[in-house]
Design a protein around this motif. Structure first.
Motif, PDB file in Angstrom:
ATOM      1  N   GLN A   1       0.786  -1.334  -0.094  1.00 20.24           N
ATOM      2  CA  GLN A   1       0.070   0.060   0.009  1.00 20.24           C
ATOM      3  C   GLN A   1       0.851   1.155   0.049  1.00 20.24           C
ATOM      4  O   GLN A   1       1.527   1.472   0.962  1.00 20.24           O
ATOM      5  N   PRO A   2       0.689   2.069  -1.115  1.00 23.74           N
ATOM      6  CA  PRO A   2       1.538   3.400  -0.914  1.00 23.74           C
ATOM      7  C   PRO A   2       0.718   4.342   0.047  1.00 23.74           C
ATOM      8  O   PRO A   2      -0.395   4.355   0.182  1.00 23.74           O
ATOM      9  N   THR A   3       1.813   5.192   0.633  1.00 27.05           N
ATOM     10  CA  THR A   3       1.321   6.260   1.672  1.00 27.05           C
ATOM     11  C   THR A   3       0.942   7.565   0.642  1.00 27.05           C
ATOM     12  O   THR A   3       1.937   8.424   0.470  1.00 27.05           O
ATOM     13  N   VAL A   4      -0.465   7.707   0.416  1.00 26.36           N
ATOM     14  CA  VAL A   4      -0.711   8.913  -0.437  1.00 26.36           C
ATOM     15  C   VAL A   4      -1.231   9.983   0.499  1.00 26.36           C
ATOM     16  O   VAL A   4      -2.631  10.182   0.570  1.00 26.36           O
ATOM     17  N   TRP A   5      -0.465  10.593   1.197  1.00 28.05           N
ATOM     18  CA  TRP A   5      -0.964  11.523   2.356  1.00 28.05           C
ATOM     19  C   TRP A   5      -0.269  12.954   2.136  1.00 28.05           C
ATOM     20  O   TRP A   5       0.999  13.145   1.263  1.00 28.05           O
ATOM     21  N   ARG A   6      -0.938  13.782   2.371  1.00 26.34           N
ATOM     22  CA  ARG A   6      -0.512  15.341   2.330  1.00 26.34           C
ATOM     23  C   ARG A   6       0.459  15.429   3.476  1.00 26.34           C
ATOM     24  O   ARG A   6       0.359  14.680   4.446  1.00 26.34           O
ATOM     25  N   ALA A   7       1.402  16.536   3.357  1.00 26.46           N
ATOM     26  CA  ALA A   7       2.226  16.841   4.482  1.00 26.46           C
ATOM     27  C   ALA A   7       1.874  16.750   5.943  1.00 26.46           C
ATOM     28  O   ALA A   7       2.236  16.347   6.854  1.00 26.46           O
ATOM     29  N   PRO A   8       0.484  17.373   5.962  1.00 27.99           N
ATOM     30  CA  PRO A   8      -0.076  17.532   7.288  1.00 27.99           C
ATOM     31  C   PRO A   8      -0.378  16.230   7.938  1.00 27.99           C
ATOM     32  O   PRO A   8      -0.133  16.158   9.159  1.00 27.99           O
ATOM     33  N   MET A   9      -0.824  15.420   7.552  1.00 29.37           N
ATOM     34  CA  MET A   9      -1.085  14.036   7.679  1.00 29.37           C
ATOM     35  C   MET A   9       0.066  13.341   8.109  1.00 29.37           C
ATOM     36  O   MET A   9       0.116  12.508   9.157  1.00 29.37           O
ATOM     37  N   ALA A  10       1.318  13.438   7.188  1.00 29.74           N
ATOM     38  CA  ALA A  10       2.296  12.716   7.613  1.00 29.74           C
ATOM     39  C   ALA A  10       3.042  13.409   8.799  1.00 29.74           C
ATOM     40  O   ALA A  10       3.538  12.464   9.647  1.00 29.74           O
ATOM     41  N   THR A  11       2.890  14.689   8.970  1.00 28.08           N
ATOM     42  CA  THR A  11       3.635  15.048  10.336  1.00 28.08           C
ATOM     43  C   THR A  11       2.876  15.016  11.473  1.00 28.08           C
ATOM     44  O   THR A  11       3.249  14.590  12.534  1.00 28.08           O
ATOM     45  N   LYS A  12       1.463  14.870  11.169  1.00 34.97           N
ATOM     46  CA  LYS A  12       0.528  14.233  12.471  1.00 34.97           C
ATOM     47  C   LYS A  12       1.090  12.621  12.862  1.00 34.97           C
ATOM     48  O   LYS A  12       1.029  12.704  14.024  1.00 34.97           O
ATOM     49  N   MET A  13       1.392  12.003  11.913  1.00 40.08           N
ATOM     50  CA  MET A  13       1.918  10.639  12.303  1.00 40.08           C
ATOM     51  C   MET A  13       3.054  10.556  13.087  1.00 40.08           C
ATOM     52  O   MET A  13       3.266   9.695  13.948  1.00 40.08           O
ATOM     53  N   ILE A  14       3.960  11.512  12.764  1.00 41.62           N
ATOM     54  CA  ILE A  14       5.204  11.328  13.257  1.00 41.62           C
ATOM     55  C   ILE A  14       5.138  11.961  14.477  1.00 41.62           C
ATOM     56  O   ILE A  14       5.886  11.432  15.560  1.00 41.62           O
ATOM     57  N   ASN A  15       4.312  12.933  15.020  1.00 41.13           N
ATOM     58  CA  ASN A  15       3.914  13.363  16.119  1.00 41.13           C
ATOM     59  C   ASN A  15       3.508  12.101  17.038  1.00 41.13           C
ATOM     60  O   ASN A  15       3.889  11.906  18.223  1.00 41.13           O
ATOM     61  N   GLN A  16       2.627  11.368  16.385  1.00 40.83           N
ATOM     62  CA  GLN A  16       2.043  10.036  17.076  1.00 40.83           C
ATOM     63  C   GLN A  16       3.131   9.074  17.574  1.00 40.83           C
ATOM     64  O   GLN A  16       3.213   8.579  18.626  1.00 40.83           O
ATOM     65  N   PHE A  17       4.137   8.900  16.548  1.00 40.82           N
ATOM     66  CA  PHE A  17       5.063   7.843  16.894  1.00 40.82           C
ATOM     67  C   PHE A  17       6.031   8.371  17.712  1.00 40.82           C
ATOM     68  O   PHE A  17       6.666   7.677  18.501  1.00 40.82           O
ATOM     69  N   LEU A  18       6.471   9.645  17.904  1.00 42.97           N
ATOM     70  CA  LEU A  18       7.285  10.095  18.879  1.00 42.97           C
ATOM     71  C   LEU A  18       6.551  10.155  20.382  1.00 42.97           C
ATOM     72  O   LEU A  18       7.146   9.774  21.321  1.00 42.97           O
ATOM     73  N   LEU A  19       5.211  10.831  20.334  1.00 41.89           N
ATOM     74  CA  LEU A  19       4.893  10.835  21.642  1.00 41.89           C
ATOM     75  C   LEU A  19       3.815   9.896  22.138  1.00 41.89           C
ATOM     76  O   LEU A  19       3.296   9.712  23.353  1.00 41.89           O
ATOM     77  N   GLY A  20       3.131   9.141  21.007  1.00 43.06           N
ATOM     78  CA  GLY A  20       2.241   8.188  21.413  1.00 43.06           C
ATOM     79  C   GLY A  20       2.498   6.816  21.368  1.00 43.06           C
ATOM     80  O   GLY A  20       1.735   5.904  21.436  1.00 43.06           O
ATOM     81  N   VAL A  21       3.856   6.641  21.366  1.00 42.65           N
ATOM     82  CA  VAL A  21       4.365   5.419  21.309  1.00 42.65           C
ATOM     83  C   VAL A  21       4.923   4.959  22.805  1.00 42.65           C
ATOM     84  O   VAL A  21       5.624   5.713  23.487  1.00 42.65           O
ATOM     85  N   LYS A  22       4.607   3.724  23.285  1.00 41.13           N
ATOM     86  CA  LYS A  22       5.093   3.557  24.681  1.00 41.13           C
ATOM     87  C   LYS A  22       6.602   3.063  24.529  1.00 41.13           C
ATOM     88  O   LYS A  22       6.867   1.766  24.556  1.00 41.13           O
ATOM     89  N   TRP A  23       7.474   4.029  24.249  1.00 37.45           N
ATOM     90  CA  TRP A  23       8.927   3.582  24.538  1.00 37.45           C
ATOM     91  C   TRP A  23       9.623   3.124  25.542  1.00 37.45           C
ATOM     92  O   TRP A  23      10.630   2.436  25.560  1.00 37.45           O
ATOM     93  N   GLY A  24       8.995   3.535  26.687  1.00 38.21           N
ATOM     94  CA  GLY A  24       9.832   3.045  28.106  1.00 38.21           C
ATOM     95  C   GLY A  24      10.973   4.060  28.123  1.00 38.21           C
ATOM     96  O   GLY A  24      11.063   5.095  27.602  1.00 38.21           O
TER      97      GLY A  24
END
Length: 478
Positions: free
Chosen positions: A190-213
């Motif tokens: 599946q290709p990621t057909v996203w505009r920049a705001p959607m991509a940056t929102k996902m990055i924020n989710q990965f930074l702060l919404g992942v249980k890194w410990g």
């Protein structure tokens, strides 16, 4: 005759130096936990960022701040704003991503230079050195990490729902290294057909919404280029440093320099350069042939004053390891490329220690203080107190005219679109907001709010400069 000197940001900061952090015993100002000091007549407000180890002392800290500032003659009301979250610029020892000591970004000016290979193998090498490590694949449009770790990660033709724990995504585990990638959560083709705001929102989710410990290092594999995702991570996360990846070829070095300069522009320390494809290591005779040229990283390092962390040769084991989903550092630890990555990881740690010590001494604003005009219709001023003890006082109109944003300056020609005649003489500062670790967003009374003034830019602009560390609170004098 008794008189009271005016209350200033400097006197407020000096009073807050008497309030100490219960964990370290150091004062809040020297730790960089005080920001946005505002003085209006006899009313004072300021922000205090409460470290995670001191959250249970929040009420006591608030009371101590109020007591210290109220002791300043002339202060009537004190309004501290205490935040239990990371401060939006780098402070030594502070964590922007919960539980993570150091966020290291790995970038390149162009694709195809071995950036993801380096990110994966550096993460695994740091783990082998005994550190707790996470790996974030921030290449939303072309995630490579799932392929390079394919032996250890689930591969599915269908989209997958991530495991959740207390509302956070649970990262995947690769022999103790925590990994997250969009490529693990969507269908393989599946290709990621996203505009920049959607991509940056996902990055924020990965930074702060992942249980890194609890992690010593979070390695972030950036997409190639210098676009939205790179800027989002640089501005919204507390990055300890960046690594730039290039090949020896001059065309790659020239583009890598653009990435290096981008990091410098947003105030991210450059920890060093990794040169991939640094010759072909023959497994039969042991010789190395420079099939892609030589000396590219050394030239870039010399010209731009950065370190070379590693020069990684290509060998047959490395190629197979990438294709078969097993990091070379794990698959063939005695191969030339695996040894080079282990050396690069060790150099990264020592370089980071030196860079962190230096970052603690970076010159940053401690307070921004608007100075009203002395007469009706006069010119306002603006004072910035810097951490090196300097006070710079700017003419507000001149500072507004010098706005560096794209609305005020043509992005292509560099010509200024606004002139002094187009700005009112009585323009004044309404708000100063920190941006990442490198600048401040100034909001003006004419409602212009898109200008981000970097600390370096502010230090270079014309101003009245005096050596003025915050003085002791003024006392009543006869």
């Amino acid at each position: 005759m008794a008189y009271t000197q005016p209350v200033t940001s400097a006197t407020v900061l000096d009073a807050l130096r008497k309030v100490t952090d219960p964990g370290s015993g150091r004062d809040l100002v020297s730790l960089g936990l005080v920001a946005n000091v505002r003085v209006q007549a006899d009313k004072v407000s300021f922000d205090v960022y409460v470290p995670s180890h001191a959250t249970e002392h929040t009420d006591a800290l608030r009371a101590a701040c109020v007591k210290a500032v109220k002791a300043i003659p002339g202060v009537g009301a004190v309004m501290p704003n205490l935040f239990q979250k990371p401060k939006p610029r780098v402070v030594h020892g502070q964590q922007a991503v919960p539980g993570v000591n150091h966020v290291i970004v790995v970038g390149s000016g162009k694709g195809g230079v071995g950036k993801s290979t380096s990110s994966v193998n550096l993460a695994v090498a740091l783990k082998k050195l005994g550190y707790k490590v996470g790996l974030l694949d921030a290449d939303i449009y072309g995630p490579s990490v799932p392929t390079m770790l394919g032996k250890y990660l689930p591969q599915s033709k269908e989209a997958q729902q991530p495991a959740m724990d207390e509302g956070q995504i649970v990262p995947f585990d690769v022999d103790g290294t925590k990994v997250i990638s969009l490529g693990l959560l969507i269908a393989r083709d599946q290709p990621t057909v996203w505009r920049a705001p959607m991509a940056t929102k996902m990055i924020n989710q990965f930074l702060l919404g992942v249980k890194w410990g609890e992690l010593d290092f979070l390695i972030v594999d950036l997409p190639p280029g210098t676009g939205d995702i790179q800027l989002t991570i640089s501005q919204q996360s507390n990055i300890s440093g960046a690594i730039v990846v290039t090949t020896p070829q001059q065309v790659a070095v020239d583009i890598a320099r653009k990435g290096l300069l981008m990091f410098r522009h947003v105030g991210v320390p450059i920890l060093g350069i990794i040169e991939t494809m640094s010759g072909f290591a023959c497994s039969d005779c042991g010789s190395t042939t420079s099939i892609f040229g030589s000396g590219g990283a050394d030239r870039l390092a010399k010209e731009d004053g950065v370190a070379v962390l590693g020069q990684i040769p290509v060998d047959a084991d490395l190629v197979r390891a990438c294709d078969e989903g097993e990091p070379i550092v794990m698959r063939a630890p005695n191969s030339p490329s695996a040894k080079a990555y282990m050396q690069a990881a060790a150099r990264l740690v020592s370089t980071l220690e030196a860079a962190t010590t230096s970052a603690a001494q970076d010159v940053v604003p401690l307070a921004v203080e608007p100075i009203p005009a002395q007469e009706q219709g006069g010119r306002h001023k603006l004072a910035i107190y810097w951490s090196d003890g300097q006070k710079y006082t700017y003419d507000a109109k001149n500072l507004r005219v010098a706005c560096p944003c794209a609305v005020c300056v043509d992005e292509f020609s560099g010509e200024r679109k606004i002139t002094p005649n187009s700005v009112a003489d009585d323009v004044a500062l309404e708000k100063a907001l920190p941006v990442g670790r490198y600048g401040v967003n100034l909001v003006w009374s004419d409602k212009h709010s898109t200008g981000i003034y970097t600390y370096r830019y502010l230090r270079e602009l014309d101003s009245e400069r005096v050596a003025e560390r915050p003085a002791p609170p003024p006392s009543l004098q006869a």
